[in-house]
Design an enzyme around this catalytic site. Structure first.
Site, PDB file in Angstrom:
ATOM      1  N   ASN A 228       0.829  -1.203   0.000  1.00 55.48           N
ATOM      2  CA  ASN A 228       0.000   0.000   0.000  1.00 55.48           C
ATOM      3  C   ASN A 228       0.864   1.253   0.000  1.00 55.48           C
ATOM      4  OD1 ASN A 228      -0.394   1.867   2.597  1.00 55.48           O
ATOM      5  ND2 ASN A 228       0.226  -0.173   3.310  1.00 55.48           N
ATOM      6  N   ARG A 229       0.313   2.262  -0.666  1.00 60.85           N
ATOM      7  CA  ARG A 229       0.910   3.609  -0.605  1.00 60.85           C
ATOM      8  C   ARG A 229      -0.227   4.609  -0.396  1.00 60.85           C
ATOM      9  NH1 ARG A 229       2.234   1.953  -6.042  1.00 60.85           N
ATOM     10  NH2 ARG A 229       0.754   2.755  -7.582  1.00 60.85           N
TER      11      ARG A 229
ATOM     12  N   GLY B 209      -0.826   6.818   1.987  1.00 60.23           N
ATOM     13  CA  GLY B 209      -0.390   8.192   2.254  1.00 60.23           C
ATOM     14  C   GLY B 209      -1.264   8.918   3.278  1.00 60.23           C
ATOM     15  N   PHE B 210      -1.688   8.187   4.315  1.00 62.16           N
ATOM     16  CA  PHE B 210      -2.451   8.798   5.424  1.00 62.16           C
ATOM     17  C   PHE B 210      -3.703   9.528   4.933  1.00 62.16           C
ATOM     18  CE2 PHE B 210       1.518   9.441   8.381  1.00 62.16           C
ATOM     19  CZ  PHE B 210       1.563   8.084   8.627  1.00 62.16           C
TER      20      PHE B 210
ATOM     21  N   ASN C 174      -3.692   6.114  16.747  1.00 64.13           N
ATOM     22  CA  ASN C 174      -2.411   6.194  16.039  1.00 64.13           C
ATOM     23  C   ASN C 174      -2.318   7.548  15.331  1.00 64.13           C
ATOM     24  OD1 ASN C 174      -0.728   5.901  13.566  1.00 64.13           O
ATOM     25  ND2 ASN C 174      -0.421   3.814  14.305  1.00 64.13           N
TER      26      ASN C 174
ATOM     27  N   SER D 174       5.613   5.123   8.707  1.00 61.98           N
ATOM     28  CA  SER D 174       4.982   4.846   7.416  1.00 61.98           C
ATOM     29  C   SER D 174       5.933   5.236   6.303  1.00 61.98           C
ATOM     30  CB  SER D 174       3.693   5.648   7.257  1.00 61.98           C
ATOM     31  OG  SER D 174       3.308   5.641   5.895  1.00 61.98           O
TER      32      SER D 174
ATOM     33  N   ASN E 191       5.025   6.057   3.402  1.00 63.59           N
ATOM     34  CA  ASN E 191       4.279   6.754   2.354  1.00 63.59           C
ATOM     35  C   ASN E 191       4.091   8.251   2.571  1.00 63.59           C
ATOM     36  OD1 ASN E 191       3.891   4.289   0.927  1.00 63.59           O
ATOM     37  ND2 ASN E 191       2.331   3.740   2.449  1.00 63.59           N
ATOM     38  N   THR E 192       4.687   8.807   3.624  1.00 66.57           N
ATOM     39  CA  THR E 192       4.705  10.269   3.799  1.00 66.57           C
ATOM     40  C   THR E 192       6.164  10.696   3.709  1.00 66.57           C
ATOM     41  OG1 THR E 192       2.695  10.365   5.130  1.00 66.57           O
ATOM     42  CG2 THR E 192       4.256  12.163   5.419  1.00 66.57           C
TER      43      THR E 192
ATOM     44  N   LYS F  99       5.672   3.521  17.050  1.00 67.71           N
ATOM     45  CA  LYS F  99       5.606   2.431  16.048  1.00 67.71           C
ATOM     46  C   LYS F  99       6.762   2.584  15.076  1.00 67.71           C
ATOM     47  CE  LYS F  99       2.501   0.118  12.820  1.00 67.71           C
ATOM     48  NZ  LYS F  99       1.093  -0.026  12.414  1.00 67.71           N
TER      49      LYS F  99
ATOM     50  N   ASN G  31       5.922  -1.661  11.387  1.00 62.33           N
ATOM     51  CA  ASN G  31       5.112  -1.172  10.274  1.00 62.33           C
ATOM     52  C   ASN G  31       5.455  -1.983   9.009  1.00 62.33           C
ATOM     53  OD1 ASN G  31       3.509   0.633   8.637  1.00 62.33           O
ATOM     54  ND2 ASN G  31       3.892   2.221  10.166  1.00 62.33           N
TER      55      ASN G  31
ATOM     56  N   THR H 191      -2.951  -7.558   7.501  1.00 60.62           N
ATOM     57  CA  THR H 191      -2.996  -8.348   6.265  1.00 60.62           C
ATOM     58  C   THR H 191      -3.586  -9.741   6.533  1.00 60.62           C
ATOM     59  OG1 THR H 191      -1.078  -7.114   5.520  1.00 60.62           O
ATOM     60  CG2 THR H 191      -1.609  -9.113   4.303  1.00 60.62           C
TER      61      THR H 191
HETATM   62  C1  LIG Z   1      -3.578  -0.838   3.526  1.00 62.32           C
HETATM   63  C2  LIG Z   1      -2.757  -0.612   4.754  1.00 62.32           C
HETATM   64  C3  LIG Z   1      -2.844   0.601   5.412  1.00 62.32           C
HETATM   65  C4  LIG Z   1      -2.086   0.824   6.569  1.00 62.32           C
HETATM   66  N1  LIG Z   1      -2.215   2.024   7.195  1.00 62.32           N
HETATM   67  C5  LIG Z   1      -1.506   2.232   8.344  1.00 62.32           C
HETATM   68  C6  LIG Z   1      -1.644   3.446   9.053  1.00 62.32           C
HETATM   69  O1  LIG Z   1      -2.416   4.325   8.679  1.00 62.32           O
HETATM   70  N2  LIG Z   1      -0.885   3.610  10.178  1.00 62.32           N
HETATM   71  C7  LIG Z   1      -0.037   2.648  10.646  1.00 62.32           C
HETATM   72  O2  LIG Z   1       0.597   2.845  11.685  1.00 62.32           O
HETATM   73  N3  LIG Z   1       0.087   1.480   9.997  1.00 62.32           N
HETATM   74  C8  LIG Z   1      -0.614   1.249   8.872  1.00 62.32           C
HETATM   75  N4  LIG Z   1      -0.485   0.068   8.220  1.00 62.32           N
HETATM   76  C9  LIG Z   1       0.440  -0.944   8.757  1.00 62.32           C
HETATM   77  C10 LIG Z   1      -0.278  -1.979   9.595  1.00 62.32           C
HETATM   78  O3  LIG Z   1      -0.853  -1.399  10.743  1.00 62.32           O
HETATM   79  C11 LIG Z   1       0.711  -3.082  10.043  1.00 62.32           C
HETATM   80  O4  LIG Z   1       1.635  -2.534  10.974  1.00 62.32           O
HETATM   81  C12 LIG Z   1       1.507  -3.670   8.885  1.00 62.32           C
HETATM   82  O5  LIG Z   1       0.656  -3.876   7.764  1.00 62.32           O
HETATM   83  C13 LIG Z   1       2.154  -5.012   9.252  1.00 62.32           C
HETATM   84  O6  LIG Z   1       1.196  -5.938   9.730  1.00 62.32           O
HETATM   85  P1  LIG Z   1       0.509  -7.047   8.779  1.00 62.32           P
HETATM   86  O7  LIG Z   1       1.616  -7.802   8.099  1.00 62.32           O
HETATM   87  O8  LIG Z   1      -0.329  -7.852   9.719  1.00 62.32           O
HETATM   88  O9  LIG Z   1      -0.324  -6.320   7.792  1.00 62.32           O
HETATM   89  C14 LIG Z   1      -1.234  -0.187   7.062  1.00 62.32           C
HETATM   90  C15 LIG Z   1      -1.147  -1.407   6.391  1.00 62.32           C
HETATM   91  C16 LIG Z   1      -1.903  -1.643   5.264  1.00 62.32           C
HETATM   92  C17 LIG Z   1      -1.787  -2.969   4.567  1.00 62.32           C
END
Ligand SMILES: Cc1cc2nc3c(=O)[nH]c(=O)nc-3n(C[C@H](O)[C@H](O)[C@H](O)COP(=O)(O)O)c2cc1C
Length: 335
Positions: A111-112, A114-115, A144, A180, A182-183, A214, A243, A312
């Protein structure tokens, strides 16, 4: 076949972000009693972490419910806690679409986003309405926080502080998301002095609420050690590891996309980072990254994690994964 296995083929036929919004809308509208009836009562394995009581140690990771639209549903699906956000001080649209990609063979997502989020003021108003309605969930809610894209890095502390103050009444704990990918520039805030400045600004406003950090899985060992030093010096309440990753070496040629990789390919690295952190601190650590089955969750708890979060794995397995993990941890603890 459970309810999620029936729904999943339909959701997976849709473009990934469209499916995400549809599922979220469904969860927002579905009565909690229906969700409980379909998915069963909450799996129980109670514990206390950092003064917070949890019915089980499996949480929803940040990013799934950025704007806190479906809080009662996460409780009804069986989660032990939920983290909303990332929320920024200013509302922002995020990156152009498409920005979310599935890789079912790898059990991965890129994913990208971007908050993309409604901003702290709008989310606080939504949370105030939820409190007033009497439907506030019985599970802990983490908030968060991220930096608004338009805010220069030098003004990051004030940006985080605005969100923190605005959302303070609603969070059982707060997370500084400085990881993240993506920022632009955000991950530079993992650097010790920058992070210390943000933590101090928040603590100066309220010293009581737990503040966690995080981190990215892509930090070097010296960078991880600096985070550990900071945790002591600034009395950080806990860490979330990790993350998404920028290491795309697991991606098949020609199918790669820019952004953070999550899911199966992240499992080994997230575990390594957890081990490194646990060797240097006793503060609570929430494990995140590549927890796709009960064995991966058990491995994290055995490596010293206090709690786990899934994103995921939840996309690919649904609420069944919560129950499987809780049952496995209960077996482990009674053995
Ligand atoms: C589509 C998507 C959006 C995410 N958005 C955020 C976010 O806004 N803030 C954040 O701290 N982590 C975000 N994450 C990271 C997840 O919270 C998690 O830390 C990361 O995906 C690893 O865990 P997983 O392998 O179980 O997905 C996002 C992940 C995905 C896939």
């Amino acid at each position: 076949m459970n309810a999620y296995e029936m729904l999943k083929p339909w959701l997976f036929r849709l473009e990934a972000e469209t499916a995400h919004h549809l599922a979220l809308r469904g969860l927002e509208l579905a009565p909690e009693t229906c969700l409980r009836a379909v998915f069963g009562g909450p799996p129980m394995a109670e514990r206390d972490v950092g003064g917070i009581r949890l019915r089980n140690p499996v949480g929803l990771a940040a990013g799934m419910d950025k704007n806190a639209v479906a809080l009662p549903a996460w409780e009804a699906l069986g989660f032990g806690f939920v983290e909303i956000g990332t929320i920024t001080a200013l509302a922002q649209p995020g990156n152009p679409q498409p920005r979310l990609f599935r890789y079912p063979q790898l059990g991965a997502l890129i994913n990208r986003m971007g908050f993309n989020n409604d901003g702290a003021d709008a989310v606080a108003a939504r949370l105030a309405r939820l409190k007033g309605s009497g439907r506030w969930p019985g599970i802990p809610v983490g908030v968060n926080l991220g930096k608004s894209k338009a805010t220069p890095l030098e003004e990051a502390a004030a940006d985080y502080l605005h969100s923190f103050r605005t959302l303070l009444p609603y969070g059982d704990y707060f997370v500084l998301n400085v990881s993240s990918p993506n920022t632009p520039g955000l991950r530079e805030l993992q650097e010790k002095d920058a992070l210390a400045g943000i933590v101090r600004a928040l603590r100066g406003h309220d010293a009581a609420k737990p503040i966690l950090v995080k981190i990215a899985p892509d930090l070097t060992e010296p960078q991880l050690d600096a985070i550990l030093e900071l945790a002591v010096e600034e009395a950080i309440s806990g860490l979330i590891a990790t993350n998404t990753t920028l290491d795309h070496s697991a991606m098949p040629a020609g199918r790669d996309e820019a952004g953070g990789l999550s899911g199966g390919p992240l499992r080994a690295r997230a575990l390594d980072v957890l081990r490194r952190l646990r060797a240097g601190t006793r503060i609570p650590i929430i494990a995140s990254g590549g927890i796709m089955d009960a064995a991966a969750a058990r491995e994290r708890i055995e490596a010293g994690a206090d709690l786990v979060q899934i994103y995921t794995g939840f996309v690919y397995r649904g609420p069944t994964l919560i129950r499987e993990i809780v049952e496995e941890l209960k077996r482990m603890e009674s053995a």
